[in-house]
Design a protein around this motif. Structure first.
Motif, PDB file in Angstrom:
ATOM      1  N   GLY A  37       0.570  -1.226   0.164  1.00 33.27           N
ATOM      2  CA  GLY A  37      -0.053  -0.141   0.125  1.00 33.27           C
ATOM      3  C   GLY A  37       0.761   1.222   0.021  1.00 33.27           C
ATOM      4  N   GLU A  38       2.035   1.289   0.815  1.00 33.58           N
ATOM      5  CA  GLU A  38       2.707   2.355   0.593  1.00 33.58           C
ATOM      6  C   GLU A  38       3.315   2.516  -0.812  1.00 33.58           C
ATOM      7  OE1 GLU A  38       6.907   4.054   3.267  1.00 33.58           O
ATOM      8  OE2 GLU A  38       5.589   2.421   4.126  1.00 33.58           O
ATOM      9  N   ILE A  39       3.492   1.577  -1.535  1.00 29.95           N
ATOM     10  CA  ILE A  39       3.803   1.992  -3.025  1.00 29.95           C
ATOM     11  C   ILE A  39       3.063   2.889  -3.855  1.00 29.95           C
ATOM     12  CG2 ILE A  39       4.443   0.807  -5.235  1.00 29.95           C
ATOM     13  CD1 ILE A  39       5.339  -1.582  -3.575  1.00 29.95           C
ATOM     14  N   ILE A  40       1.676   2.620  -3.679  1.00 29.56           N
ATOM     15  CA  ILE A  40       0.795   3.244  -4.368  1.00 29.56           C
ATOM     16  C   ILE A  40       0.255   4.465  -3.515  1.00 29.56           C
ATOM     17  CG2 ILE A  40       0.055   1.417  -5.873  1.00 29.56           C
ATOM     18  CD1 ILE A  40      -2.308   0.666  -4.037  1.00 29.56           C
ATOM     19  N   GLY A  41       0.667   4.623  -2.355  1.00 26.03           N
ATOM     20  CA  GLY A  41       0.295   5.805  -1.614  1.00 26.03           C
ATOM     21  C   GLY A  41      -1.076   5.481  -0.628  1.00 26.03           C
ATOM     22  N   GLU A  42      -1.355   4.137  -0.545  1.00 24.43           N
ATOM     23  CA  GLU A  42      -2.547   3.833   0.503  1.00 24.43           C
ATOM     24  C   GLU A  42      -2.190   4.127   1.965  1.00 24.43           C
ATOM     25  OE1 GLU A  42      -5.789   3.536  -0.531  1.00 24.43           O
ATOM     26  OE2 GLU A  42      -5.412   3.853  -2.656  1.00 24.43           O
ATOM     27  N   GLU A  43      -0.737   3.945   2.159  1.00 26.26           N
ATOM     28  CA  GLU A  43      -0.240   4.124   3.225  1.00 26.26           C
ATOM     29  C   GLU A  43       0.758   4.809   3.493  1.00 26.26           C
ATOM     30  OE1 GLU A  43      -1.605   1.964   5.945  1.00 26.26           O
ATOM     31  OE2 GLU A  43      -2.722   0.790   4.635  1.00 26.26           O
ATOM     32  N   ILE A  44       0.677   6.275   3.532  1.00 29.03           N
ATOM     33  CA  ILE A  44       1.952   7.059   3.513  1.00 29.03           C
ATOM     34  C   ILE A  44       1.516   8.297   4.405  1.00 29.03           C
ATOM     35  CG2 ILE A  44       0.589   8.285   1.534  1.00 29.03           C
ATOM     36  CD1 ILE A  44       3.114   9.268   0.553  1.00 29.03           C
ATOM     37  N   GLY A  45       2.742   8.699   4.972  1.00 26.21           N
ATOM     38  CA  GLY A  45       2.697   9.870   5.984  1.00 26.21           C
ATOM     39  C   GLY A  45       3.138  11.253   5.244  1.00 26.21           C
ATOM     40  N   ASP A  46       2.957  12.368   5.945  1.00 22.11           N
ATOM     41  CA  ASP A  46       3.571  13.534   5.664  1.00 22.11           C
ATOM     42  C   ASP A  46       5.027  13.727   4.838  1.00 22.11           C
ATOM     43  OD1 ASP A  46       0.941  14.483   6.065  1.00 22.11           O
ATOM     44  OD2 ASP A  46       1.464  15.687   7.794  1.00 22.11           O
ATOM     45  N   ASP A  47       5.752  13.149   5.870  1.00 21.43           N
ATOM     46  CA  ASP A  47       7.236  13.334   5.479  1.00 21.43           C
ATOM     47  C   ASP A  47       7.613  12.583   3.990  1.00 21.43           C
ATOM     48  OD1 ASP A  47       7.586  14.701   7.784  1.00 21.43           O
ATOM     49  OD2 ASP A  47       8.420  12.809   9.100  1.00 21.43           O
ATOM     50  N   LEU A  48       7.014  11.389   4.087  1.00 18.82           N
ATOM     51  CA  LEU A  48       7.308  10.747   2.480  1.00 18.82           C
ATOM     52  C   LEU A  48       6.754  11.207   1.340  1.00 18.82           C
ATOM     53  CD1 LEU A  48       8.633   8.345   0.926  1.00 18.82           C
ATOM     54  CD2 LEU A  48       6.377   7.197   1.561  1.00 18.82           C
ATOM     55  N   ALA A  49       5.388  12.065   1.624  1.00 23.80           N
ATOM     56  CA  ALA A  49       4.693  12.802   0.496  1.00 23.80           C
ATOM     57  C   ALA A  49       5.623  13.899   0.222  1.00 23.80           C
ATOM     58  CB  ALA A  49       3.341  12.893   0.862  1.00 23.80           C
ATOM     59  N   ASN A  50       6.007  14.620   1.245  1.00 21.46           N
ATOM     60  CA  ASN A  50       6.736  15.826   1.117  1.00 21.46           C
ATOM     61  C   ASN A  50       8.154  15.727   0.479  1.00 21.46           C
ATOM     62  OD1 ASN A  50       4.782  17.225   2.142  1.00 21.46           O
ATOM     63  ND2 ASN A  50       5.623  17.290   4.297  1.00 21.46           N
ATOM     64  N   GLU A  51       8.650  14.633   0.715  1.00 19.29           N
ATOM     65  CA  GLU A  51      10.090  14.276   0.076  1.00 19.29           C
ATOM     66  C   GLU A  51       9.744  14.077  -1.191  1.00 19.29           C
ATOM     67  OE1 GLU A  51      13.638  10.966   0.485  1.00 19.29           O
ATOM     68  OE2 GLU A  51      12.138  10.858   2.090  1.00 19.29           O
ATOM     69  N   ILE A  52       8.918  13.129  -1.681  1.00 19.52           N
ATOM     70  CA  ILE A  52       8.573  12.726  -2.972  1.00 19.52           C
ATOM     71  C   ILE A  52       8.377  13.880  -3.961  1.00 19.52           C
ATOM     72  CG2 ILE A  52       7.113  11.555  -4.672  1.00 19.52           C
ATOM     73  CD1 ILE A  52       6.761   9.423  -2.403  1.00 19.52           C
ATOM     74  N   PHE A  53       7.444  14.713  -3.419  1.00 22.89           N
ATOM     75  CA  PHE A  53       6.966  16.070  -4.391  1.00 22.89           C
ATOM     76  C   PHE A  53       7.793  17.037  -4.240  1.00 22.89           C
ATOM     77  CE2 PHE A  53       3.103  13.561  -3.672  1.00 22.89           C
ATOM     78  CZ  PHE A  53       2.499  13.557  -5.027  1.00 22.89           C
ATOM     79  N   SER A  54       8.763  17.115  -3.181  1.00 27.71           N
ATOM     80  CA  SER A  54       9.859  18.078  -3.481  1.00 27.71           C
ATOM     81  C   SER A  54      10.841  18.105  -4.489  1.00 27.71           C
ATOM     82  CB  SER A  54      10.725  18.099  -1.975  1.00 27.71           C
ATOM     83  OG  SER A  54      11.434  17.081  -1.841  1.00 27.71           O
TER      84      SER A  54
END
Length: 478
Positions: A455-472
């Protein structure tokens, strides 16, 4: 999707979406609930009306961007075409407006500043795509594919990223998760309601299902090393003694006089970096100073840099002057190549009457080190002999000779690979529990671990830090 949604901003954002350089057209993108209202303030039709609201979505409107705060100066900033996509039928699933202006940096910045003055906020890197993800238009693998398409360095990287954007990885992962959640639900139901759910023989059935999942996930993991090479390229270092032909090799590979070539030993003293395409493989080539013992302080710095670059390399192209004798400096270079994929290049093969270094001599020198494969290529930088054989040797080392991709889908993200390995490890533990004859409730713990990792691969299980790192890592305006 964790707490990312809780911090999701409702601001209307804007950014320049095209390159900041002189061009025929520039695009300023606006997204958010107030996009139409803000753009209408600065838009004037040819009839001098603020009438964006009167136009239907998914149309393009001609007019002008004006700064009406200017009293004495010319109010028109630029002649533009404006496209309007109404939510949810847009890239972000919000109201989106794209202002197509002339591509000059000054005019685009003036329009951007006017939007900011009228209520927009400057978008963060990747924020448009982040909103597309948070609003459910794409999942996280598709969001990552957007940036991969932008940064693709070869046709393979482009095609694989397009497949990922179209949801091929997502579909695989969702299929795995569907199989796992079904088994988790069945076990929980059987434990809670044993009268209506029979677990007799279930362990063998689950063993077959989990083994199949492990096999499919392993295939994706196995594709990752080759996929990363095809996508990102191979960090390649050219090493050898002075005047062996290192700079000439770089010039032949690039098709350009990139490095200075003279008969004077030690001409190259600093690092020269170039990107070279060999078929569908990208080499990030570094030409280094000739490695030798020297009292010249500047040359010694170059030699030390060369040795450091070898340590960082994925591939070493070790080039020798085949008309010279092997000495201790060559043996020092060979020791640097230990544990590195290496191609030995015996240069100046055109001087056949003076050859002193042969294949047999090289194999004896390398015999103290463990090499499954040690390609030895005879070349002449003067006439280009051996370059095609060199290309094939590199392909054989990294792609087993398969220039055409073997897999329909490659994993090219280290993040995806690590999470697939985590999911596989959890499923391996399920098999261990079955072999040990443990009760069914033990299976659920590790099935849940696999489900969450996927789920973390497709974003079903994801926190703020990971999302911010990816989109930055995204560019502005995307």
């Amino acid at each position: 999707m964790g707490s990312v949604l809780n911090n999701f901003s409702n601001d209307t954002i804007c950014a320049i979406a095209t390159a900041m350089s002189d061009a025929g057209i520039g695009i300023i993108r606006v997204s958010g609930k107030n996009a139409l209202e803000i753009c209408n303030k600065i838009y004037v039709s040819s009839k001098k009306e603020h009438n964006l609201f009167s136009h239907s979505p998914n149309t393009i409107v001609y007019g002008f961007i004006c700064d009406e705060s200017r009293v004495e100066d010319e109010q028109i900033i630029d002649e533009v075409m404006i496209s309007y996509m109404k939510a949810p039928h847009s890239y972000t699933r919000e109201d989106v407006i794209e202002i197509n202006s002339h591509g000059g940096m000054i005019v685009m910045n003036q329009i951007l500043n006017l939007l900011l003055d009228n209520g927009c906020r400057l978008a963060e890197p990747g924020e448009f795509t982040k909103r597309a993800f948070l609003n459910g238009r794409i999942d996280l693998t598709q969001a990552e594919a957007v940036m991969d398409i932008i940064s693709a360095q070869n046709q393979f990287a482009l095609e694989n990223s397009k497949s990922q954007l179209q949801g091929k990885i997502s579909d695989k992962i969702k299929g795995f998760r569907k199989d796992i959640i079904y088994q988790m639900a069945f076990i929980e139901s059987a434990i809670d309601d044993p009268e209506n759910y029979d677990l007799d023989g279930y362990s063998e059935k689950l063993k077959s299902i989990v083994s199949s999942l492990i096999s499919d996930i392993s295939k994706l993991i196995d594709s990752s090393d080759e996929g990363k090479i095809r996508k990102d390229g191979i960090k390649t270092v050219i090493v050898g003694k002075p005047n062996a032909g290192k700079s000439s090799l770089l010039n032949v590979l690039t098709g350009d006089e990139r490095a200075i070539v003279t008969d004077i030993a030690g001409t190259t003293r600093d690092i020269i970096e170039e990107t070279v395409r060999l078929g569908d493989i990208v080499l990030h080539v570094i030409d280094t100073a000739g490695i030798r013992n020297t009292d010249d302080i500047i040359e010694k710095i170059g030699v030390d840099k060369a040795k450091e670059k070898v340590k960082e390399a994925d591939l070493v192209l070790y080039i020798l002057d085949s008309t010279s004798e092997i000495d201790n400096e060559d043996k020092d270079i060979i020791s640097l190549c230990n544990d590195k994929k290496t191609v030995v290049i015996l240069n100046k093969d055109d001087l056949s009457d003076n050859i002193k270094i042969t294949d047999d001599i090289i194999r004896v020198l390398f015999s103290d080190y463990e090499y499954d494969v040690l390609p030895i290529i005879k070349t002449s930088m003067i006439n280009g002999n051996g370059i095609e054989q060199l290309k094939k040797a590199v392909s054989d080392l990294f792609l087993n000779g398969h220039i055409v991709p073997k897999h329909e889908l490659y994993i090219t993200s280290l993040r995806h690979k690590n999470l697939l390995v985590e999911a596989k490890n959890s499923l391996d533990k399920v098999l261990e529990s079955i072999e040990l004859g443990l009760s069914e409730d033990f299976y659920t713990v590790d099935l849940t671990g696999a489900y969450e990792a996927l789920g973390e691969i497709i974003g079903e299980e994801i926190g703020d830090d990971l999302a911010n790192e990816i989109f930055s890592k995204f560019c502005m305006g995307k």
